[in-house]
Scaffold this active site. Structure first.
Site, PDB file in Angstrom:
ATOM      1  N   LYS A 243       1.067  -1.292   0.027  1.00  0.00           N
ATOM      2  CA  LYS A 243      -0.149  -0.088  -0.077  1.00  0.00           C
ATOM      3  C   LYS A 243       0.804   1.175  -0.069  1.00  0.00           C
ATOM      4  CE  LYS A 243      -4.276   0.657  -0.050  1.00  0.00           C
ATOM      5  NZ  LYS A 243      -5.548  -0.082  -0.311  1.00  0.00           N
TER       6      LYS A 243
HETATM    7  P1  NAD Z   1     -13.586   6.763  -3.456  1.00  0.00           P
HETATM    8  O1  NAD Z   1     -12.510   7.999  -3.147  1.00  0.00           O
HETATM    9  O2  NAD Z   1     -13.882   6.347  -4.677  1.00  0.00           O
HETATM   10  O3  NAD Z   1     -14.854   6.859  -2.578  1.00  0.00           O
HETATM   11  C1  NAD Z   1     -14.727   7.092  -1.159  1.00  0.00           C
HETATM   12  C2  NAD Z   1     -16.147   7.578  -0.540  1.00  0.00           C
HETATM   13  O4  NAD Z   1     -16.116   7.611   0.760  1.00  0.00           O
HETATM   14  C3  NAD Z   1     -16.641   9.090  -1.209  1.00  0.00           C
HETATM   15  O5  NAD Z   1     -17.826   8.917  -1.667  1.00  0.00           O
HETATM   16  C4  NAD Z   1     -16.509   9.770   0.067  1.00  0.00           C
HETATM   17  O6  NAD Z   1     -17.130  11.152  -0.185  1.00  0.00           O
HETATM   18  C5  NAD Z   1     -16.829   8.733   0.962  1.00  0.00           C
HETATM   19  N1  NAD Z   1     -16.253   9.156   2.536  1.00  0.00           N
HETATM   20  C6  NAD Z   1     -15.235   9.852   3.003  1.00  0.00           C
HETATM   21  N2  NAD Z   1     -15.183   9.953   4.221  1.00  0.00           N
HETATM   22  C7  NAD Z   1     -16.415   9.694   4.543  1.00  0.00           C
HETATM   23  C8  NAD Z   1     -17.098   9.646   5.703  1.00  0.00           C
HETATM   24  N3  NAD Z   1     -16.606  10.170   7.052  1.00  0.00           N
HETATM   25  N4  NAD Z   1     -18.458   9.407   5.747  1.00  0.00           N
HETATM   26  C9  NAD Z   1     -19.136   9.057   4.800  1.00  0.00           C
HETATM   27  N5  NAD Z   1     -18.547   8.898   3.611  1.00  0.00           N
HETATM   28  C10 NAD Z   1     -17.239   9.313   3.626  1.00  0.00           C
HETATM   29  O7  NAD Z   1     -12.920   5.543  -2.819  1.00  0.00           O
HETATM   30  P2  NAD Z   1     -13.219   3.891  -3.176  1.00  0.00           P
HETATM   31  O8  NAD Z   1     -12.000   3.636  -4.001  1.00  0.00           O
HETATM   32  O9  NAD Z   1     -14.631   3.778  -3.246  1.00  0.00           O
HETATM   33  O10 NAD Z   1     -12.671   3.267  -1.746  1.00  0.00           O
HETATM   34  C11 NAD Z   1     -13.441   3.206  -0.410  1.00  0.00           C
HETATM   35  C12 NAD Z   1     -13.054   2.323   0.457  1.00  0.00           C
HETATM   36  O11 NAD Z   1     -12.925   0.979  -0.183  1.00  0.00           O
HETATM   37  C13 NAD Z   1     -11.619   2.222   0.839  1.00  0.00           C
HETATM   38  O12 NAD Z   1     -11.540   1.867   2.143  1.00  0.00           O
HETATM   39  C14 NAD Z   1     -10.601   1.722   0.089  1.00  0.00           C
HETATM   40  O13 NAD Z   1      -9.468   1.124   0.462  1.00  0.00           O
HETATM   41  C15 NAD Z   1     -11.508   0.314  -0.224  1.00  0.00           C
HETATM   42  N6  NAD Z   1     -11.352  -0.268  -1.613  1.00  0.00           N
HETATM   43  C16 NAD Z   1     -11.343   0.191  -2.653  1.00  0.00           C
HETATM   44  C17 NAD Z   1     -10.984  -0.586  -3.767  1.00  0.00           C
HETATM   45  C18 NAD Z   1     -10.981  -0.001  -5.382  1.00  0.00           C
HETATM   46  O14 NAD Z   1     -11.194  -0.743  -6.317  1.00  0.00           O
HETATM   47  N7  NAD Z   1     -11.341   1.182  -5.567  1.00  0.00           N
HETATM   48  C19 NAD Z   1     -10.722  -1.937  -3.856  1.00  0.00           C
HETATM   49  C20 NAD Z   1     -10.584  -2.593  -2.416  1.00  0.00           C
HETATM   50  C21 NAD Z   1     -10.948  -1.667  -1.331  1.00  0.00           C
END
Ligand code: NAD
Length: 414
Positions: free
Chosen positions: A105
């Site tokens: 990461k």
């Molecule tokens: P992203 O940036 O696309 O979305 C994050 C979302 O969370 C946004 O809508 C943001 O406004 C919201 N957010 C942030 N703080 C918040 C809060 N306090 N309350 C409510 N909403 C809040 O990110 P993503 O890629 O969707 O990733 C989200 C999670 O999923 C992370 O933990 C990431 O590590 C995990 N993840 C992502 C992927 C991927 O392929 N993108 C894969 C595995 C895990």
């Protein structure tokens, strides 16, 4: 009681599974430490001509199964500890899905919303050049994470390629299709969340139709999970993002919400009843999907959760202390390393396609994603049934036994 740091929490989860299977204590000594953590300074010229120095990290937790794989995050709260925890979870996730990868990461401490596009580009390129000594398609392959996108991956790929003197599309995944990105990658994590939720219901001979879901975070993971789950017949009744939260008891208009986020970058511009952002976690729903950041469900709020099932779209949204409360309250938790693994499954397919120069149709990608997710769910479910443990512990056991087998054959260098 003060809750532990994220890395300590990640170790606690490892110890629990290790105890359960009486893991060799020498192997545990190896697995409880990250293999490598690099901290870098990232100086850039801002648009106003001044210089700003950001701090970035890349943690490679374990590479016994193959090159390390993991996202890059741009967020003000990025810390070295967080990178270590997230890289450990990537290690267990890749092992659970039986991918030929270890876990990594990376991240930069910054507020990407306060940077212009050209500042973000310069920061990404300088960060890439600083971690370049430990990057490579057979060493460590970044991907998007919170507040990084396919655009960011294109800059990383271009910087790596320019410094090497040849074009290397397999250095990142989650890049635009024109650069060798895979069809189906963008939606893969959310789709995986939906497949795993469906399998959980199927395993209990129940249907998802009409189930009520609340989703925290409406970005890549939350938005796509909402789309696929509503297609499967579930009702998305509450959603939140950093701007606030919306609720509608007979189901929100998911395509409308997705359009709203694409246009305004927030959910609250969509018509509907607004509630406090945190309230989304405590709704009277069947399923809660935390899909924002880690540590959202903790010892102080776990008792307020009414959903009977939590599907962890985010990485590390539930603390070990909260896990114990949820277990007592008979709330099932499908752990992150299984629930959100769809992204890395398709990232692996993207890497394979870029290395071979042969590109797949979307239905081929989706069929492989479905096969991998269903198989891994079945393995975890079987472990969970044969022992009286949580799904998280079962998932860790499947992953750690796989890594233990790798060490049995490879031995310990030198
Ligand atoms: P992203 O940036 O696309 O979305 C994050 C979302 O969370 C946004 O809508 C943001 O406004 C919201 N957010 C942030 N703080 C918040 C809060 N306090 N309350 C409510 N909403 C809040 O990110 P993503 O890629 O969707 O990733 C989200 C999670 O999923 C992370 O933990 C990431 O590590 C995990 N993840 C992502 C992927 C991927 O392929 N993108 C894969 C595995 C895990």
């Amino acid at each position: 009681m003060i809750e532990d740091s994220l890395a300590k929490k990640a170790r606690k989860q490892l110890y629990k599974a290790a105890r359960e299977i009486k893991l060799d204590s020498d192997l545990l000594k190896i697995l409880e430490h990250p293999m490598r953590v690099l901290r870098v300074s990232v100086p850039i010229k801002l648009d106003n001509g001044k210089t700003k120095v950001f701090t970035g990290f890349r943690c490679q937790y374990n590479n016994s199964k193959g090159p390390t794989k993991g996202g890059v995050r741009y967020h003000p709260d990025v810390t070295e500890e967080e990178m270590v925890a997230l890289a450990a979870w990537m290690t267990w996730k890749c092992a659970l899905l039986d991918l030929p990868y270890g876990g990594a990461k990376g991240g930069v401490i910054c507020d990407p919303k306060k940077l212009s596009e050209s500042e973000l580009e310069r920061m990404t390129r300088r960060y890439t050049s600083e971690i370049m000594p430990i990057l490579g398609p057979h060493i460590d392959i970044p991907a998007p994470d919170v507040y990084t996108t396919s655009r960011t991956m294109a800059w990383i790929m271009d910087t790596f390629s320019m410094m090497k003197g040849y074009t290397e599309p397999s250095i990142v995944t989650g890049k635009p299709e024109i650069l060798g990105g895979s069809k189906g990658r963008k939606e893969a994590t959310g789709k995986g969340v939906a497949i795993i939720t469906r399998e959980f219901f199927k395993a209990q001979k129940k249907s998802l139709k009409g189930t009520r879901i609340a989703i925290q975070g409406f970005g890549n993971v939350g938005g796509h999970a909402a789309h696929f789950l509503s297609q499967m017949g579930a009702k998305i009744v509450a959603v939140s993002d950093v701007s606030g939260a919306l609720i509608r008891q007979d189901g929100l208009d998911v395509p409308g919400l997705i359009e709203c986020v694409e246009k305004h970058a927030c959910v609250i511009k969509h018509p509907g009843k607004q509630i406090d952002r945190e309230e989304v976690l405590y709704q009277d729903v069947d399923i809660l999907i935390p899909a924002a950041l880690e540590n959202q469900i903790h010892q102080k709020n776990a008792h307020k959760i009414k959903a009977k099932l939590i599907v962890e779209g985010a990485n590390g949204p539930t603390t070990p202390e909260a896990d114990e409360i949820l277990e007592k309250n008979k709330i099932s938790v499908i752990p992150d390393i299984l629930a959100n693994a769809g992204g890395v499954v398709v990232s692996h397919l993207e890497w394979v396609q870029a290395l071979s120069g042969l590109f797949w149709e979307e239905d081929q990608v989706n069929a492989e994603l479905e096969r991998k997710m269903v198989k891994s769910f079945a393995e975890v479910w079987k472990r969970n049934k044969t022992k009286n443990i949580t799904l998280r512990c079962a998932a860790y056991i499947v992953a750690i036994e796989r890594i233990a087998e790798v060490y049995r054959y490879r031995g310990l260098f030198p």
